[in-house]
Scaffold this active site. Sequence first.
Site, PDB file in Angstrom:
ATOM      1  CG  HIS A  78       7.077 -28.821  39.607  1.00 36.93           C
ATOM      2  ND1 HIS A  78       6.401 -29.884  40.156  1.00 36.93           N
ATOM      3  CD2 HIS A  78       8.218 -28.700  40.334  1.00 36.93           C
ATOM      4  CE1 HIS A  78       7.099 -30.381  41.154  1.00 36.93           C
ATOM      5  NE2 HIS A  78       8.216 -29.685  41.301  1.00 36.93           N
ATOM      6  CG  ASP A 107     -16.909 -23.056  62.395  1.00 33.61           C
ATOM      7  OD1 ASP A 107     -15.917 -22.712  61.733  1.00 33.61           O
ATOM      8  OD2 ASP A 107     -17.837 -23.756  61.937  1.00 33.61           O
ATOM      9  CD1 TRP A 143      10.186 -21.503  42.030  1.00 30.70           C
ATOM     10  CD2 TRP A 143       8.887 -20.176  43.259  1.00 30.70           C
ATOM     11  NE1 TRP A 143      10.812 -21.302  43.233  1.00 30.70           N
ATOM     12  CE2 TRP A 143      10.027 -20.482  44.001  1.00 30.70           C
ATOM     13  CE3 TRP A 143       7.925 -19.345  43.829  1.00 30.70           C
ATOM     14  CZ2 TRP A 143      10.245 -19.999  45.294  1.00 30.70           C
ATOM     15  CZ3 TRP A 143       8.149 -18.863  45.125  1.00 30.70           C
ATOM     16  CH2 TRP A 143       9.292 -19.193  45.836  1.00 30.70           C
ATOM     17  CB  SER A 171      -7.105 -17.421  48.778  1.00 31.43           C
ATOM     18  OG  SER A 171      -7.183 -18.604  49.509  1.00 31.43           O
ATOM     19  CB  SER A 172      -2.577 -16.568  51.411  1.00 36.38           C
ATOM     20  OG  SER A 172      -2.278 -17.675  50.645  1.00 36.38           O
ATOM     21  CG  HIS A 255      14.089 -16.573  53.525  1.00 36.91           C
ATOM     22  ND1 HIS A 255      14.734 -17.579  52.853  1.00 36.91           N
ATOM     23  CD2 HIS A 255      14.122 -16.913  54.818  1.00 36.91           C
ATOM     24  CE1 HIS A 255      15.160 -18.475  53.708  1.00 36.91           C
ATOM     25  NE2 HIS A 255      14.806 -18.094  54.915  1.00 36.91           N
ATOM     26  CD  GLU A 257       5.044 -18.787  50.325  1.00 38.94           C
ATOM     27  OE1 GLU A 257       4.384 -17.877  50.868  1.00 38.94           O
ATOM     28  OE2 GLU A 257       4.568 -19.882  49.980  1.00 38.94           O
ATOM     29  CE1 TYR A 259      13.155 -20.925  57.166  1.00 36.02           C
ATOM     30  CE2 TYR A 259      13.287 -18.598  57.642  1.00 36.02           C
ATOM     31  CZ  TYR A 259      13.908 -19.789  57.373  1.00 36.02           C
ATOM     32  OH  TYR A 259      15.263 -19.847  57.314  1.00 36.02           O
ATOM     33  CB  SER A 270       5.886 -30.649  68.142  1.00 36.95           C
ATOM     34  OG  SER A 270       6.891 -29.861  67.550  1.00 36.95           O
ATOM     35  CG  HIS A 304      19.730 -16.445  52.247  1.00 36.74           C
ATOM     36  ND1 HIS A 304      19.369 -16.680  53.537  1.00 36.74           N
ATOM     37  CD2 HIS A 304      18.737 -16.971  51.505  1.00 36.74           C
ATOM     38  CE1 HIS A 304      18.222 -17.333  53.578  1.00 36.74           C
ATOM     39  NE2 HIS A 304      17.818 -17.512  52.343  1.00 36.74           N
ATOM     40  CG  HIS A 305      16.673 -16.567  48.372  1.00 40.60           C
ATOM     41  ND1 HIS A 305      16.330 -17.877  48.202  1.00 40.60           N
ATOM     42  CD2 HIS A 305      16.211 -16.207  49.593  1.00 40.60           C
ATOM     43  CE1 HIS A 305      15.668 -18.295  49.280  1.00 40.60           C
ATOM     44  NE2 HIS A 305      15.593 -17.303  50.129  1.00 40.60           N
ATOM     45  CB  THR A 330      16.846 -24.626  62.508  1.00 40.45           C
ATOM     46  OG1 THR A 330      16.466 -23.355  61.977  1.00 40.45           O
ATOM     47  CG2 THR A 330      16.172 -25.703  61.696  1.00 40.45           C
ATOM     48  CE  LYS A 333      10.310 -26.079  65.985  1.00 40.61           C
ATOM     49  NZ  LYS A 333       9.696 -25.427  67.126  1.00 40.61           N
ATOM     50  NE  ARG A 452      16.600 -23.465  40.570  1.00 39.92           N
ATOM     51  CZ  ARG A 452      15.932 -22.677  41.431  1.00 39.92           C
ATOM     52  NH1 ARG A 452      16.579 -21.730  42.098  1.00 39.92           N
ATOM     53  NH2 ARG A 452      14.650 -22.837  41.622  1.00 39.92           N
TER      54      ARG A 452
END
Lengths: 527, 385
Positions: A78, A107, A143, A171-172, A255, A257, A259, A270, A304-305, A330, A333, A452
């Site tokens: 998932h 293009d 994950w 790919s990314s 991290h 990732e 963002y 926006s 922080h994870h 943040t 924004k 979790r």
Amino acid sequence: MSAVIENHHDEHHHGPAKGLTRWLYTTNHKDIGTLYLWFSFAMFLIGGAMAMVIRAELFEPGMQIVEPEFYNQMITLHGLIMIFGGVMPAFVGLANWLVPMMIGAPDMALPRMNNLSFWILPFAFFVLLSSLFMEGGAPNFGWTFYAPLSTTYAPPSVTFFIFSVHIMGASSIMGAINVIVTIMNMRAPGITLMKMPLFVWSWLITAYLLIAVMPVLAGAVTMMLMDIHFGTSFFNAAGGGDPVLFQHIFWFFGHPEVYIMILPAFGIVSHIIETFARKPLFGYTSMVWAMLSIAILSFVVWAHHMFTVGMPLAAELFFMWATMLIAVPTGVKVFNWVTTMFKGSITYETPMLFACAFVVLFTIGGFSGLMLAIVPADFQYHDTYFVVAHFHYVLVPGAIFSIMAAVYYWIPKWTGNMYDERLGQLHFWLSFISVNVTFFPQHFIGLAGMPRRYPDYALQFADWNMVSTVGAFLFGVSQILFLFIVLKTVIGGKKATDQVWEGARGLEWTVASPAPYHTFSTPPKVD
Amino acid sequence: MLQILKRSINKLIITTSAFFVAIFSNNLNADWFALNMTRGSTAVSEEVFELHMLIFWICVVIGVIVFGVMFYSMWRFTKKKNPEPSDFHESTKLEIAWTVVPFLILIFMAIPASQTLIKIYDDEEGDINIHVTGYQWKWQYEYLEDDISFFSNLSTDLDEIYNLVPKGEFYLQEVDEPVVIPAGKRVRFLITANDVIHSWWVPDFAIKQDAIPGFVNTAWTVVDKPGIYRGKCTELCGKNHGFMPVVVKVVEQDEYDSWVNAKKEEAYKLAELTEKDWTAEELSARGEGVYQVNCVACHQVNGQGIPGIFPALAGSDIVMNDKERNIEILMEGVQGAAMNSFDYLSEVELAAVITYTRQAWGNAENGDGEIVLPKDIVDYKKPKI
């Protein structure tokens, strides 16, 4: 440059090829954007079906539907499918469709690579999903695949998982290179960096983040591969390795990732807010600087994870303060979006509803993020449903709402037809209510102490889990409605004008609806 | 026609109301009001709770202001009420204000947070030091001063988990043997793991420390109030991650002392058992219990394992015919696989469980049927010349 443009001019008369080969061989940014978007929607449904399995099992205490072993496979797939198959390709699809049109380019800069970077993705996910049918089952380590659970203790399918992550990474990276080269070289004359639409800015920054961290992920999974098959001990304590090293490497990728999955959303929201407030976006320059600061800070907050892995006090303090600092850009924004609405002339079509919900619910996710940054409190929150609630708030009503908003906002330009406004509003309200019914109670469950990744739980968590499951199924069903609305719009509907929205600004609204197969073969004039 | 419609509406009402009654009738021991973090039972957990509430209320206040302005704008500045939008889209003053003010609020939050953290990181030795080791899927507790060591396993019945019998009050939160500590004493936990990463969490003490193979993390607490405190494993550690709770029993000093003495007595009796003459039946019977606690999660009740992940013991050539290798695997584990060394079990337990697997599931009939005595394990442990 001009030679290239003239070449394109000759091909104009062809239009798209017919049949399947159109999609297989296409180098057209609009076709590839469409492919990415449909692919991500398919993945969204598959990942969503897995979420339904998870929530169904958690409806009541006790094991009812699946075994714990399979439950772990579900949570792992998932997460991987929603992140790498759902959210990321959707944003790449939007970038393909919109970046060239927004900067007046004909293009993407590297059209063949664009084709390749899409067409390897289905194979990556075929490999990943096929692991469900392998002996020992699919990856079952979450994950985040912490070693040594994902190395020494992993099912044999972990090797296929590693291979598929490599393909997704390739790919990314190709997608990101394409975006950067396009934005840097193909802007129409007059579009300086500080005149670029914010979606383009957000993707430029995102693409740099991708190029910086996807190789780190590739490194992590390669080290795993070495540990599993070639006798190394990068992450194996018994061989002198370090399981915590894995987490440092993973989150150095992980991290930025997160963002990567939210910056393009900032861009989208926006545009939508300024369009429907009929007022220029408040504080454009500060919006750009805020995104840049968020991106740069994302490289110095990864630990922080990992507040509970036993880092020294100095490291805990540093990562706490650095993380708290992210609240500043943040906040800027959010304040800018709110002030854009202030004294505007607002109407609430479906894209605007999703954008408003984004601002509120993403901010709630931001608040819980700030709470999670406070180390002593994080000792209680860490790895509980509070964290699950937090990241689902920023990912579902955050990233995914922004994608849906984008689809409603630009689909008239893509198809030439207006979507059904009544159904769109219904889809919004169903999604908005159910997403909160699903994820808000998870704050409570987490604070009350439910970890979790638990297939079963103690009785005091029963009620709110039941509510959460009811919400999740409602959310799931609502997305079928979304599919229906999109299909209906593709097939027909009220014809859209070129401008589509009264307050819309930007080059994409100057071309016809639907956008012709080739746009801006000669660069537009921009003052 | 009307009848059918009426009946189906009635049915719908009955099922829906049954559903809501089920939710609201406080079924089982479920708790609608478990909405917030626990205050806990130590000075540190109190402080963490206060910090959590402080940050929470700051977020609420900011939220009320920001969303207040937003909802006001959404209501006041619709196209109907304000057909002419203003062009107000820049203000350096505002931008500076909403950069500086949040920054100051953050500093205001960071100060108490850092102070509490420094307090938690005080790493002095404890009056009592307990080595906590995470295993798939249980906890081991070793008291360094008193030389006591035991495992703590989930004691909830499988029938409760699979909904065959009603669930008890402490469903999934109960163990066969809790870790016991004295009230009012400083207890230090040295936390590590034997296989994958686990995490030892007791919410009432505000302790959550990852248990990582090859590392020893520390945590400490002083609990004044005797009682039972329940916690959980909070790092995904495989299929039974949700089934390895932590239970801490806090008792008065004199009760603690007598508990220590009883545990020592027990260890002495176990050592005596090693000398006893055992029959195959006795060993098998004892071994079945050991198997249920230590082996069944992977190798399954029927000894069939899980294909592709955990090998079957029933019909295994080693289990049937190769006693030496069988002992070696239990003692050393299997390199690169999930099978770990079980050398921490007593000689009697090891002999019993090996004998059990060699007798059960038809293995005795199909193999050599040899049993393993505690003495064999003692011999294995002797240094080899």
